[in-house]
Design a protein around this motif. Structure first.
Motif, short mmCIF file in Angstrom:
data_model
loop_
_atom_site.label_atom_id
_atom_site.label_comp_id
_atom_site.label_asym_id
_atom_site.label_seq_id
_atom_site.Cartn_x
_atom_site.Cartn_y
_atom_site.Cartn_z
N PRO A 191 0.84 -1.20 0.00
CA PRO A 191 0.00 0.00 0.00
C PRO A 191 0.87 1.25 0.00
O PRO A 191 1.87 1.31 0.72
N LEU A 192 0.52 2.22 -0.79
CA LEU A 192 1.36 3.42 -0.92
C LEU A 192 1.53 4.16 0.39
O LEU A 192 2.55 4.82 0.61
N ASN A 193 0.54 4.04 1.29
CA ASN A 193 0.68 4.73 2.58
C ASN A 193 1.72 4.07 3.49
O ASN A 193 2.06 4.61 4.54
N LEU A 194 2.22 2.89 3.09
CA LEU A 194 3.27 2.23 3.86
C LEU A 194 4.67 2.52 3.30
O LEU A 194 5.67 2.12 3.91
N VAL A 195 4.73 3.20 2.16
CA VAL A 195 6.04 3.57 1.59
C VAL A 195 6.52 4.81 2.33
O VAL A 195 6.06 5.93 2.11
N GLU A 196 7.45 4.60 3.23
CA GLU A 196 7.94 5.67 4.10
C GLU A 196 8.83 6.65 3.35
O GLU A 196 8.77 7.87 3.54
N SER A 197 9.67 6.12 2.46
CA SER A 197 10.56 6.96 1.68
C SER A 197 11.03 6.21 0.45
O SER A 197 11.02 4.98 0.41
N ALA A 198 11.42 6.98 -0.56
CA ALA A 198 11.97 6.42 -1.80
C ALA A 198 13.25 7.16 -2.13
O ALA A 198 13.26 8.40 -2.22
#
Length: 341
Positions: free
Chosen positions: A260-267
Motif C-alpha cells: 500500500p502506498l501509505n506504507l512507503v515511508e521513503s523512496a
C-alpha cells in the motif's frame, strides 16, 4: 543472494549428491562386515544427516513449518525402498503401498487443475489486474498458512491472465520496467525447449514403471508452458505498476510484492552495489540498483510462487525510470485524484 536462498540451494545440491552416491554405492548383499558398515553409513546419511540439514537450512533459516520435515523422511524412505538390499528394503514396503493412492491423488490433481483453470478463466475475464492482489487483501497476515495456500492457488488464474494477451487487455499500465532475465525472448525460447524436452524424458524414464504415472507427470511438466509464457509477459510488461493505491512489484511470476502506498515511508534514488546487499531483497538483473524503497512496517514478499513468504522493511530495485516511481509513490491520494481530473 540472501543466505536463506543459498542454504536452500545448498541443501538441494547436497540431497541430490547424497542420494546419487547412496544409490551408487549401496551394496547388493550384506555378506561382509564392510558391506554392513557401508549400508549403515548410507542409512545414517538418509535418516540423520539430511533431516538435520533440512531442519537447520530449510526450516530454521527459512522459517518454514516444522511438519515439512516429513518430506525429507518420506523421500529418504522411498530411496531406501528402491535401492537397499531386499532384506532391508522390505522394512520400507509401506512406501510402495502408497503407490496406488498416489496415482489417485495425481488424477485428482489433474482434475482439480482443469476445474481451477476453467473457474479462474471465468473469474479473470474482466479483471484489470493480478488476481493475487485480492488474495493479499482478503487474507490477514496472521493466518500465514491460509494466505500462502491461497496465493499458490491464485497463481493458476494469474498464469492464464498473463499468458493470453486478450485476458490482460484491461491491465493497468506499467509505471516502470524492471530488467529481468525472464523478460528476454531467448530466455523464453530456451525454457520452452527445456520444458518440452523434460516432459518427453520424464515420460520415457517413468513409462517402464507405470504408463499412467508417466503420462500424468509428463503432462504436468508440459502444462508448465503456460507458466513460462506468463512469466515472460509479466516480466516484460507488468514488472512494476500501481493499482488501487497499491504498488505491485513482480519478480516475474516467481516473486510478488504488494505494498500500500501509505506504507512507503521513503523512496531514495542512488547507486546501490549488489555485493553489499546480500541479505536484502533486491529485484532486477543489475550489478547496481538505482532505487530503494523503505516501508513503515514489514511487507511480505511472496517468493517461489507464494510457497516461501518473507517479510522485509525495504526493497532495492533496478528500474528504467526511478524518477517516475519516486514522484508517483510520494504523491498523496488527493494529489493523484487532482492529476487524473
Amino acid at each position: 543472494m540472501r543466505s536463506a536462498i543459498k542454504l536452500r540451494v545448498s541443501f538441494l545440491v547436497c540431497a541430490i549428491a547424497c542420494f546419487w552416491l547412496g544409490v551408487h554405492f549401496t551394496p547388493e548383499t550384506l555378506v561382509t562386515t564392510s558391506a554392513e558398515i557401508l549400508l549403515a553409513s548410507i542409512a545414517a546419511v538418509y535418516f540423520v544427516l539430511l533431516p538435520i540439514l533440512y531442519w537447520f537450512w530449510i526450516i530454521k533459516a527459512g522459517k518454514q513449518p516444522k511438519w515439512k520435515l516429513l518430506l525429507i523422511f518420506s523421500l529418504s524412505s522411498l530411496v531406501a525402498r528402491l535401492s537397499f538390499p531386499a532384506e532391508f528394503a522390505s522394512y520400507f514396503e509401506f512406501v510402495m503401498w502408497v503407490r496406488y493412492p498416489l496415482i489417485a491423488v495425481l488424477l485428482v490433481i489433474e482434475l482439480y487443475l482443469v476445474v481451477t483453470v476453467i473457474r479462474g478463466l471465468w473469474q479473470a475475464r474482466s479483471l484489470k489486474g493480478d488476481p493475487r492482489i485480492g488474495v493479499v487483501e482478503q487474507y490477514d497476515a496472521s493466518d500465514e498458512k491460509q494466505r500462502s495456500l491461497a496465493m499458490v492457488l491464485a497463481t493458476e488464474p494469474a498464469n492464464w491472465l498473463y499468458a493470453i494477451p486478450w485476458f490482460s487487455r484491461n491491465h493497468v499500465t506499467a509505471l516502470a520496467h524492471i530488467p529481468l532475465l525472464s523478460s528476454r525472448v531467448w530466455h523464453l525460447l530456451l525454457m520452452l525447449v527445456g520444458c518440452i524436452a523434460l516432459s518427453g524424458i520424464s515420460y520415457y524414464l517413468i513409462a517402464s514403471w507405470n504408463d499412467i504415472v508417466a503420462l500424468i507427470v509428463s503432462s504436468i511438466i508440459a502444462y508448465s508452458v503456460i507458466l513460462l509464457v506468463a512469466n515472460y509477459r509479466v516480466s516484460k510488461h507488468y514488472s512494476l505498476y500501481i493499482q488501487d493505491e497499491k504498488l505491485v512489484i513482480n519478480n516475474g511470476l516467481w516473486g510478488f510484492l504488494l505494498v500500500p502506498l501509505n506504507l512507503v515511508e521513503s523512496a531514495e534514488q542512488g547507486e546501490f552495489d549488489k555485493s553489499a546487499l546480500a541479505e536484502q531483497l533486491c529485484i532486477g538483473r543489475a550489478q547496481h540498483f538505482n532505487l530503494k524503497l523503505n516501508f513503515a512496517t514489514d511487507v511480505t514478499y511472496f517468493g517461489s510462487f507464494g510457497h516461501l513468504p518473507e517479510d522485509f522493511t525495504q526493497v532495492y530495485l533496478a528500474v528504467d525510470s526511478p524518477e517516475t516511481v519516486i514522484k508517483r509513490v510520494s504523491l498523496d491520494p488527493e494529489d493523484v485524484t487532482k492529476q487524473v481530473a
